[in-house]
Design an enzyme around this catalytic site. Structure first.
Site, PDB file in Angstrom:
ATOM      1  CG  PHE A 118      56.320  50.459 -29.407  1.00  0.00           C
ATOM      2  CD1 PHE A 118      57.673  50.634 -29.235  1.00  0.00           C
ATOM      3  CD2 PHE A 118      56.212  49.153 -30.041  1.00  0.00           C
ATOM      4  CE1 PHE A 118      58.851  49.968 -29.712  1.00  0.00           C
ATOM      5  CE2 PHE A 118      57.066  48.244 -30.313  1.00  0.00           C
ATOM      6  CZ  PHE A 118      58.482  48.629 -30.010  1.00  0.00           C
ATOM      7  CD  GLN A 238      51.218  41.397 -34.150  1.00  0.00           C
ATOM      8  OE1 GLN A 238      52.298  41.397 -33.623  1.00  0.00           O
ATOM      9  NE2 GLN A 238      50.329  42.136 -33.559  1.00  0.00           N
ATOM     10  CG  HIS A 240      56.916  42.885 -36.575  1.00  0.00           C
ATOM     11  ND1 HIS A 240      57.554  43.981 -37.419  1.00  0.00           N
ATOM     12  CD2 HIS A 240      56.872  43.307 -35.438  1.00  0.00           C
ATOM     13  CE1 HIS A 240      57.907  44.940 -36.611  1.00  0.00           C
ATOM     14  NE2 HIS A 240      57.847  44.521 -35.337  1.00  0.00           N
ATOM     15  CG  LEU A 250      61.171  41.853 -35.143  1.00  0.00           C
ATOM     16  CD1 LEU A 250      59.882  41.787 -36.154  1.00  0.00           C
ATOM     17  CD2 LEU A 250      60.798  41.582 -33.733  1.00  0.00           C
ATOM     18  CD  GLU A 253      55.457  48.597 -33.435  1.00  0.00           C
ATOM     19  OE1 GLU A 253      54.325  49.132 -33.010  1.00  0.00           O
ATOM     20  OE2 GLU A 253      54.978  47.060 -33.879  1.00  0.00           O
ATOM     21  NE  ARG A 284      54.284  44.904 -33.371  1.00  0.00           N
ATOM     22  CZ  ARG A 284      55.017  44.089 -32.773  1.00  0.00           C
ATOM     23  NH1 ARG A 284      54.643  43.128 -32.394  1.00  0.00           N
ATOM     24  NH2 ARG A 284      55.919  44.738 -31.983  1.00  0.00           N
ATOM     25  CG  HIS A 351      56.064  39.136 -34.331  1.00  0.00           C
ATOM     26  ND1 HIS A 351      57.512  38.889 -34.281  1.00  0.00           N
ATOM     27  CD2 HIS A 351      55.621  39.894 -33.482  1.00  0.00           C
ATOM     28  CE1 HIS A 351      57.834  39.799 -33.248  1.00  0.00           C
ATOM     29  NE2 HIS A 351      56.875  40.392 -32.875  1.00  0.00           N
ATOM     30  NE  ARG A 393      52.550  40.406 -29.364  1.00  0.00           N
ATOM     31  CZ  ARG A 393      53.332  41.319 -29.579  1.00  0.00           C
ATOM     32  NH1 ARG A 393      53.681  42.472 -28.881  1.00  0.00           N
ATOM     33  NH2 ARG A 393      54.242  40.803 -30.366  1.00  0.00           N
TER      34      ARG A 393
END
Length: 578
Positions: A118, A238, A240, A250, A253, A284, A351, A393
């Protein structure tokens, strides 16, 4: 409006992953009520797709120290490192506990919990990507939510479903009670309690293109802010990288973790230029800025050259069906494309809020730069800021956050309520909520709530999202002045009592306006770029001055900012290369 009175030792507001995990800890130890404006299994935790990270080392070598380093580095060193160490160390037991609760993780051929790569997760302090994310296909959050809810049902947790908490009362410096609006009847409910834990999620609906559900309106942070509780690090939000073009839904990822590639209109795998080591799996904030840079420099795709592609076409159909079935179904449903053969148009989407209600590692809310605890008040999950995410994050750390700190908050709350008696809340505790509701219902020829919200979202997306400047933020501040004035004249069409969403959306808009103001004021003050906060006019990170958390307080004269230092640890700030 009828007013009903209840008495509980502890109240949990929100029934997503953090709230449910806290409720499991308090069940059987004290009388607990869980208040949620949604049915629990409709909470936004269910939308999390890709995984929950823990250094299990089931697939390849890993350690919680490497996980901590990635969390600190990914958060651009604004992370409080002792908190990050706790989260990454306790991650291993948290995943195993979920497995024992019945969580259906994907498995290796040997029967162990499977793990995949990830964004931003590496081995040996940044050497290369590592497989750390534990997952249930691409519906991990949904499975966690169902698993925790089943455990709550087994423990006879007391739920008040579709009760929206709108106010809190403090008595002699500690929690006294909360006021909730019952959607089914229009009645008010006063819950006298020794302790309250907020787990109300984020507030991404202040932006137009967002992965957040319509219910993520910042109710918890918003109502506490109005009662004098500061909000921490609100400038960090954040985006995404891979939201469905124009919709923001979304695409996890996990798609890139399973081999998906980002390509511009020329077919180039452009992330090789921005993050040569881990490419499409960079953090991100970096990927989102890279995408918008490609678009800004004319390499975007489509008639307006305003998106790039997520390419899965080189993956085998069997692999796609086994590992990312929901992601590909979203593409078929919302874009009418076949992801096995067609590249997918994507753009960054609002996000996750790194900022929120300031807490310590036991989820106790702290109210100043000295980290003074307000007795009986707790927060966990996205609405809280413990600061394990810092300025950005890492993917899969959100599901970890809710489980680890939901658990710690529930334990701390259960212990606290044994040490104090029941408070006597003010006799008119519900007066402010009643006044707000009656004013909206009495209005007739005022401003349209939906239009105010739409303009807020459009302006915030244009002026206070991925790229910011003093000029854009100053313009946004002026827009908020006008929107606040219009909100004071807001009216609703539905004057009824039963499931009056016209009313609740009007109340939620007030919180969104307040939180947007906090974001803009804190972002204007932070004259540097760090993580999710990027200033075109101040493009460098400045550790000498800005290695500190912001605290936004509400005053009669507007937002007042204060600051407190970041808690250091083993990892010193360094250049963020990937």
């Amino acid at each position: 409006m009828k007013v009903h009175h209840h008495s509980y030792d502890a109240v949990i507001v929100g029934a997503g992953g953090a709230g449910l995990r806290a409720a499991i800890e308090t069940a059987g130890k004290c009388r607990t009520a869980v208040l949620t404006k949604l049915y629990p299994t409709r909470s936004h935790t269910g939308a999390a797709q890709g995984g929950m990270c823990a250094a299990l080392a089931n697939v390849e070598e890993d350690s919680w120290e490497w996980h901590t380093f990635d969390t600190v580095k990914g958060g651009d060193y604004l992370v409080d490192q002792p908190a990050a160490e706790i989260m990454c160390r306790e991650a291993i037991d948290a995943v195993i506990e979920l497995e024992h609760f019945g969580m259906p993780f994907n498995r290796t051929p040997e029967g162990k919990i499977d793990q995949r790569t990830f964004g931003g997760h590496t081995r040996n302090h940044g050497e290369a990507s590592v497989k750390r994310a534990c997952y249930s296909a691409d519906r991990t959050g949904h499975m966690i939510l169902q698993t925790l809810y089943q455990q709550c049902v087994a423990r006879d947790v007391n739920f008040f479903n579709e009760y929206q908490v709108l106010d809190i009362a403090f008595v002699e410096g500690r929690v006294g009670g909360v006021v909730a609006y019952e959607l089914a009847t229009g009645d008010l409910h006063v819950f006298t309690t020794k302790a309250v834990l907020f787990a109300t999620g984020g507030f991404g609906k202040m932006f137009k293109i967002s992965s957040n559900a319509h219910t993520l309106t910042g109710d918890g942070p918003g109502l506490l802010y109005r009662r004098g509780i500061p909000l921490q690090d609100m400038e960090f939000f954040q985006f995404h990288p891979t939201g469905i073009y124009k919709l923001g839904i979304l695409l996890s990822e996990a798609a890139r973790a399973e081999g998906g590639i980002l390509r511009n209109a020329e077919g180039e795998r452009f992330m090789e230029r921005y993050a040569p080591t881990i490419k499409d799996l960079a953090p991100r904030d970096m990927v989102s800025r890279a995408i918008l840079t490609e678009i800004g420099e004319g390499r975007g795709a489509g008639p307006n050259k305003d998106y790039v592609y997520l390419d899965l076409t080189h993956l085998s159909p069997e692999h796609i069906d086994a590992k990312i079935p929901d992601i590909t179904d979203f593409v078929r449903t919302y874009q009418g494309l076949e992801p096995k053969t067609d590249p997918i148009p994507i753009q960054p989407t609002a996000h996750y809020a790194m900022g929120g209600i300031p807490t310590n590692v036991d989820a106790e809310v702290v109210i100043d730069a000295a980290n003074t605890v307000l007795p009986g008040l707790y927060a966990a999950g996205e609405c809280a800021c413990v600061s394990v995410h810092g300025a950005n994050r890492l993917g899969t750390n959100s599901l970890l956050d809710i489980v680890v700190f939901g658990r710690r908050g529930g334990q701390a709350m259960a212990s606290y309520v044994d040490t104090v008696g029941h408070p006597d809340p003010p006799a008119d505790i519900e007066a402010d909520v009643r006044d707000r509701i009656e004013r909206l219902k009495a209005s007739s020829a005022g401003e349209n709530v939906a239009r105010i919200r739409e303009e807020l979202q459009e302006h915030m997306t244009d002026k206070a999202s991925v790229f910011r400047t003093e000029e854009s933020l100053a313009s946004m501040a002026s827009d908020l002045d006008a929107l606040d004035a219009r909100y004071e004249r807001a009216t609703i069409q539905d004057k009824g009592e039963v499931f009056n969403y016209d009313l609740t959306e009007a109340l939620e808009l007030g919180y969104l306006l307040d939180l947007a103001r906090c974001l803009v004021v804190a972002a204007r003050a932070r004259t540097e770029s760090r993580g999710g906060h990027f200033r075109d006019d101040h493009p460098l990170r400045e550790d000498e001055h800005w290695m500190r958390h912001s605290l936004a307080y509400r005053t009669d004269d507007g937002v007042r900012l204060d600051y407190k230092p970041v808690t250091p640890g083993n990892y010193l700030p360094m250049e963020r290369k990937y």
